[in-house]
Design an enzyme around this catalytic site. Structure first.
Site, PDB file in Angstrom:
ATOM      1  N   LYS A 210       0.853  -1.191   0.000  1.00  0.00           N
ATOM      2  CA  LYS A 210       0.000   0.000   0.000  1.00  0.00           C
ATOM      3  C   LYS A 210       0.886   1.236   0.000  1.00  0.00           C
ATOM      4  O   LYS A 210       1.486   1.592   1.013  1.00  0.00           O
ATOM      5  CB  LYS A 210      -0.935   0.060   1.205  1.00  0.00           C
ATOM      6  CG  LYS A 210      -2.030   1.115   0.919  1.00  0.00           C
ATOM      7  CD  LYS A 210      -2.692   1.700   2.123  1.00  0.00           C
ATOM      8  CE  LYS A 210      -1.979   2.867   2.717  1.00  0.00           C
ATOM      9  NZ  LYS A 210      -1.821   4.056   1.856  1.00  0.00           N
TER      10      LYS A 210
ATOM     11  N   GLY B 275       6.734   4.692   8.317  1.00  0.00           N
ATOM     12  CA  GLY B 275       5.928   5.911   8.393  1.00  0.00           C
ATOM     13  C   GLY B 275       6.080   6.552   9.753  1.00  0.00           C
ATOM     14  O   GLY B 275       7.078   6.326  10.452  1.00  0.00           O
ATOM     15  N   SER B 276       5.086   7.317  10.141  1.00  0.00           N
ATOM     16  CA  SER B 276       5.212   8.081  11.378  1.00  0.00           C
ATOM     17  C   SER B 276       5.059   7.190  12.612  1.00  0.00           C
ATOM     18  O   SER B 276       4.421   6.131  12.560  1.00  0.00           O
ATOM     19  CB  SER B 276       4.144   9.174  11.408  1.00  0.00           C
ATOM     20  OG  SER B 276       2.868   8.567  11.364  1.00  0.00           O
ATOM     21  N   THR B 277       5.600   7.660  13.698  1.00  0.00           N
ATOM     22  CA  THR B 277       5.474   6.952  14.971  1.00  0.00           C
ATOM     23  C   THR B 277       4.005   6.833  15.374  1.00  0.00           C
ATOM     24  O   THR B 277       3.562   5.790  15.856  1.00  0.00           O
ATOM     25  CB  THR B 277       6.301   7.702  16.038  1.00  0.00           C
ATOM     26  OG1 THR B 277       7.684   7.519  15.699  1.00  0.00           O
ATOM     27  CG2 THR B 277       6.053   7.196  17.439  1.00  0.00           C
TER      28      THR B 277
ATOM     29  N   GLY C  82       2.512   4.124  13.344  1.00  0.00           N
ATOM     30  CA  GLY C  82       3.136   2.862  13.753  1.00  0.00           C
ATOM     31  C   GLY C  82       2.425   2.284  14.971  1.00  0.00           C
ATOM     32  O   GLY C  82       2.166   1.070  15.045  1.00  0.00           O
TER      33      GLY C  82
ATOM     34  N   GLU D 197       9.275   0.929  11.057  1.00  0.00           N
ATOM     35  CA  GLU D 197      10.373   1.874  10.782  1.00  0.00           C
ATOM     36  C   GLU D 197       9.743   3.250  10.856  1.00  0.00           C
ATOM     37  O   GLU D 197       9.041   3.662   9.932  1.00  0.00           O
ATOM     38  CB  GLU D 197      10.933   1.651   9.374  1.00  0.00           C
ATOM     39  CG  GLU D 197      11.566   0.304   9.146  1.00  0.00           C
ATOM     40  CD  GLU D 197      12.932   0.170   9.803  1.00  0.00           C
ATOM     41  OE1 GLU D 197      13.486   1.176  10.270  1.00  0.00           O
ATOM     42  OE2 GLU D 197      13.418  -0.969   9.857  1.00  0.00           O
TER      43      GLU D 197
ATOM     44  N   CYS E 291      13.607  10.381   7.095  1.00  0.00           N
ATOM     45  CA  CYS E 291      13.380   9.906   8.470  1.00  0.00           C
ATOM     46  C   CYS E 291      14.610  10.127   9.348  1.00  0.00           C
ATOM     47  O   CYS E 291      14.501  10.462  10.510  1.00  0.00           O
ATOM     48  CB  CYS E 291      13.005   8.437   8.454  1.00  0.00           C
ATOM     49  SG  CYS E 291      14.166   7.451   7.513  1.00  0.00           S
TER      50      CYS E 291
ATOM     51  N   GLU F 120       9.308  15.696  15.279  1.00  0.00           N
ATOM     52  CA  GLU F 120       9.810  15.480  13.925  1.00  0.00           C
ATOM     53  C   GLU F 120       9.092  16.446  12.979  1.00  0.00           C
ATOM     54  O   GLU F 120       7.868  16.401  12.836  1.00  0.00           O
ATOM     55  CB  GLU F 120       9.537  14.036  13.486  1.00  0.00           C
ATOM     56  CG  GLU F 120      10.149  13.739  12.135  1.00  0.00           C
ATOM     57  CD  GLU F 120       9.824  12.344  11.629  1.00  0.00           C
ATOM     58  OE1 GLU F 120       8.678  11.890  11.794  1.00  0.00           O
ATOM     59  OE2 GLU F 120      10.732  11.721  11.058  1.00  0.00           O
TER      60      GLU F 120
HETATM   61  P1  NAD Z   1       2.308   8.290   7.775  1.00  0.00           P
HETATM   62  O1  NAD Z   1       2.535   7.510   9.010  1.00  0.00           O
HETATM   63  O2  NAD Z   1       1.307   9.370   7.787  1.00  0.00           O
HETATM   64  O3  NAD Z   1       1.879   7.313   6.573  1.00  0.00           O
HETATM   65  C1  NAD Z   1       2.619   6.170   6.241  1.00  0.00           C
HETATM   66  C2  NAD Z   1       1.689   5.155   5.626  1.00  0.00           C
HETATM   67  O4  NAD Z   1       0.710   4.781   6.591  1.00  0.00           O
HETATM   68  C3  NAD Z   1       0.916   5.666   4.415  1.00  0.00           C
HETATM   69  O5  NAD Z   1       0.819   4.633   3.458  1.00  0.00           O
HETATM   70  C4  NAD Z   1      -0.444   6.006   4.993  1.00  0.00           C
HETATM   71  O6  NAD Z   1      -1.492   5.911   4.066  1.00  0.00           O
HETATM   72  C5  NAD Z   1      -0.590   4.942   6.069  1.00  0.00           C
HETATM   73  N1  NAD Z   1      -1.501   5.358   7.133  1.00  0.00           N
HETATM   74  C6  NAD Z   1      -1.751   6.621   7.558  1.00  0.00           C
HETATM   75  N2  NAD Z   1      -2.691   6.597   8.544  1.00  0.00           N
HETATM   76  C7  NAD Z   1      -3.017   5.297   8.726  1.00  0.00           C
HETATM   77  C8  NAD Z   1      -3.924   4.635   9.598  1.00  0.00           C
HETATM   78  N3  NAD Z   1      -4.693   5.298  10.450  1.00  0.00           N
HETATM   79  N4  NAD Z   1      -3.998   3.277   9.529  1.00  0.00           N
HETATM   80  C9  NAD Z   1      -3.240   2.593   8.659  1.00  0.00           C
HETATM   81  N5  NAD Z   1      -2.387   3.165   7.806  1.00  0.00           N
HETATM   82  C10 NAD Z   1      -2.268   4.500   7.846  1.00  0.00           C
HETATM   83  O7  NAD Z   1       3.747   8.794   7.333  1.00  0.00           O
HETATM   84  P2  NAD Z   1       4.113   9.706   6.075  1.00  0.00           P
HETATM   85  O8  NAD Z   1       3.688  11.095   6.377  1.00  0.00           O
HETATM   86  O9  NAD Z   1       3.671   9.058   4.817  1.00  0.00           O
HETATM   87  O10 NAD Z   1       5.708   9.597   6.089  1.00  0.00           O
HETATM   88  C11 NAD Z   1       6.497  10.327   6.932  1.00  0.00           C
HETATM   89  C12 NAD Z   1       6.921   9.507   8.133  1.00  0.00           C
HETATM   90  O11 NAD Z   1       7.599   8.324   7.712  1.00  0.00           O
HETATM   91  C13 NAD Z   1       7.922  10.253   8.995  1.00  0.00           C
HETATM   92  O12 NAD Z   1       7.578  10.094  10.335  1.00  0.00           O
HETATM   93  C14 NAD Z   1       9.242   9.548   8.700  1.00  0.00           C
HETATM   94  O13 NAD Z   1      10.197   9.648   9.700  1.00  0.00           O
HETATM   95  C15 NAD Z   1       8.788   8.151   8.485  1.00  0.00           C
HETATM   96  N6  NAD Z   1       9.794   7.380   7.747  1.00  0.00           N
HETATM   97  C16 NAD Z   1      10.550   6.470   8.423  1.00  0.00           C
HETATM   98  C17 NAD Z   1      11.547   5.763   7.752  1.00  0.00           C
HETATM   99  C18 NAD Z   1      12.396   4.732   8.471  1.00  0.00           C
HETATM  100  O14 NAD Z   1      13.019   3.923   7.788  1.00  0.00           O
HETATM  101  N7  NAD Z   1      12.450   4.752   9.784  1.00  0.00           N
HETATM  102  C19 NAD Z   1      11.767   5.985   6.394  1.00  0.00           C
HETATM  103  C20 NAD Z   1      10.980   6.927   5.726  1.00  0.00           C
HETATM  104  C21 NAD Z   1       9.986   7.620   6.431  1.00  0.00           C
END
Ligand code: NAD
Length: 498
Positions: free
Chosen positions: A192, A245-247, A250, A268, A303, A402
């Site tokens: 996704k 994605g975001s904490t 997560g 991650e 990230c 962040e």
């Molecule tokens: P996000 O958490 O908003 O979204 C990430 C994914 O999760 C997307 O596909 C989104 O559609 C999905 N998502 C969002 N809300 C959801 C929910 N309620 N239930 C299930 N899925 C959901 O993050 P973002 O804004 O896309 O990306 C930025 C974040 O990603 C930052 O916090 C960054 O640090 C992190 N990131 C971490 C790494 C790593 O390797 N540690 C790498 C790249 C980005």
């Protein structure tokens, strides 16, 4: 390299692009069952690129069934690793063959400079897929040192159906960090992509088929987090979720797993990485250049961005001047111009969010030494100047949260102990760096930093052989390297009494 084409040529190619905008399930492109779509807008100029299938729980269910059927049939999970290897290497080669097209999709979709999508994102993604393909037929299982009256095999089996939920900052690269080990280990998967950046994921689905990955093994379900993402997290027949994605999100996946089938989850997540510059750093100019790249590359949407610059008080003023000088190359510009090194922010929401942090920094008393404003507003796109705050206290919002944008917080410290204390004073633990010419100090500091990655006298170095992932609320599990395979395999012991 990207620079082979000019701005006019990239713009011309952009005008001729065709978009894959439907879900890819069971080897076919299909619309969302609801018929719903969402608009895909380019942050370069605010113009619409296409409308993409807005999948929800019903589509996720079809995709999971397709993935499960493929897994149980053994068309992929039952192949000899050497055969999977060949197909994955072909998949990687096809990504490289379509490098310019994929790079253009990435740049139009999320605003990163074309010079980096062609030189970093697409080759990096292809390299990752090939790396796991190449690795998988070289790994042996184990035989335990039991009593001679028995033989106990310890084998690694694929977990089954894996859902990969990924962010928008490196759309194809982050997806590939999942696809590589997931498929190499013999799983079936549903990817996704983030709703802000679905285009490359959708396009590579047909390349996967062309390479020979059987239908149902690799599915792509575009849609929103609360619908498609949540449905994957809660599905009773998904065995494993791998999330970047975001904490905040997560944590939702942990909850979804607990409230459904206790599926495996690896996370991650975010970061607030400290970049510690000691007065005895071997080369302050190199450190300043790395500090600038560390926060401004990819518009700061990284990230492990070097978002907290910790500098020893005795050299702070001099060093800040050097970072400002080294930041000159990061002038916001049209991402399709091969000269541009800083592109557009991913969308209006993220731009607003970053600007609100800049306001917060000012309100809390930090001093803007560079940038601080939006740029190129006449384009209709979303651009922010590289911004450097000095006189930041680690308790301030801009030092704790962040930002995920081009905003650097500079914090002074007295001595090494002070630096370690400040560096670890965060909920995050993804990455950190220390600059010193003293090997003993380097080891001591590296040992005390609570992060999954530590760099000494460099920033953001690594390759496919090195694991990447966080401590604390930056998550758990590792991407890249052979360690990533641990997330997508389970250990089976078979005891044979002789
Ligand atoms: P996000 O958490 O908003 O979204 C990430 C994914 O999760 C997307 O596909 C989104 O559609 C999905 N998502 C969002 N809300 C959801 C929910 N309620 N239930 C299930 N899925 C959901 O993050 P973002 O804004 O896309 O990306 C930025 C974040 O990603 C930052 O916090 C960054 O640090 C992190 N990131 C971490 C790494 C790593 O390797 N540690 C790498 C790249 C980005």
């Amino acid at each position: 390299m990207a620079a082979a084409l000019t701005l006019d040529q990239w713009t011309d190619q952009a005008g001729k692009l065709a978009y894959r905008n439907q879900a890819f399930i069971g080897g076919k492109y299909v619309p969302a069952l609801s018929g719903k779509t969402f608009e895909c807008i380019s942050p370069i100029d605010g113009k619409r690129l296409t409308s993409v299938a807005a999948c929800d729980a019903a589509d996720v269910d079809v995709a999971v069934k397709a993935a499960r059927a493929a897994f149980e049939s053994g068309v992929w999970s039952g192949l000899a690793p050497a055969r999977r290897k060949k197909i994955m290497i072909r998949f990687a080669d096809l990504m490289l063959k379509h490098r310019d097209e994929l790079a253009l999709l990435e740049t139009l979709d999320m605003g990163k400079p074309i010079r980096f999508s062609t030189s970093v994102d697409i080759p990096g993604a292809a390299n990752c897929i090939a790396w796991y393909g190449e690795a998988i037929d070289k790994l042996y299982d184990e035989v335990a040192p039991t009593d001679p009256s028995a033989i106990a095999f310890i084998r690694k089996e694929p977990v089954g159906v894996v859902a990969a939920v990924v962010p928008w900052n490196f759309p194809l690269l982050m997806a590939s960090w999942k696809i590589g080990p997931v498929l190499a280990a013999g799983n079936s998967m549903i990817l996704k992509p983030a709703e802000q950046s679905p285009l490359t994921a959708l396009r590579i689905a047909e390349l996967a088929m062309e390479a020979g990955i059987p239908e149902g093994v690799f599915n792509v379900v575009p849609g929103f987090g609360e619908t498609a993402g949540q449905a994957l997290g809660r599905h009773m027949d998904v065995d494993c979720v791998t999330f970047t994605g975001s904490t905040e999100v997560g944590k939702y996946f942990l909850k979804y797993a607990g409230e459904s089938n206790m599926k495996r989850v690896s996370l991650e997540c975010g970061g607030k990485s400290p970049n510690i510059v000691l007065a005895d750093a071997p080369d302050l100019d190199a450190a300043a250049k790395a500090a600038a790249i560390g926060i401004f590359f990819n518009q700061g949407e990284v990230c492990n961005a070097a978002s907290r610059l910790l500098v020893q008080d005795s050299i702070k003023d001099e060093f800040v001047e050097k970072v400002i000088a080294a930041s000159g190359r990061f002038k916001p510009g049209n991402p399709l111009d091969p000269k541009t090194q800083m592109g557009a922010m991913v969308d209006a929401t993220q731009t607003k969010r970053v600007m609100s942090y800049i306001d917060a920094g000012r309100n809390e008393g930090a001093v803007v030494r560079m940038g601080g404003s939006r740029a190129l507003t006449e384009t209709g796109g979303h651009y922010i100047e590289p911004t450097l705050f000095d006189q930041v206290d680690n308790g301030m919002k801009i030092a704790q949260e962040e930002i995920f944008g081009p905003v650097l917080a500079t914090i002074g410290f007295k001595d090494v102990d002070d630096a370690i204390r400040i560096a670890n004073d965060t909920i995050y633990g993804l990455a950190s760096a220390v600059w010193t010419r003293d090997i003993s100090t380097a080891h001591k500091v590296a040992n005390k930093l609570k992060t999954g990655v530590v760099w000494v006298n460099t920033f953001d170095a690594g390759d496919m052989s090195t694991p990447f992932g966080g401590y604390k609320q930056s998550g758990f599990g590792r991407d890249k390297s052979l360690h990533a395979l641990e997330k997508y395999t389970q250990v089976k012991m078979t005891w044979i009494q002789l």
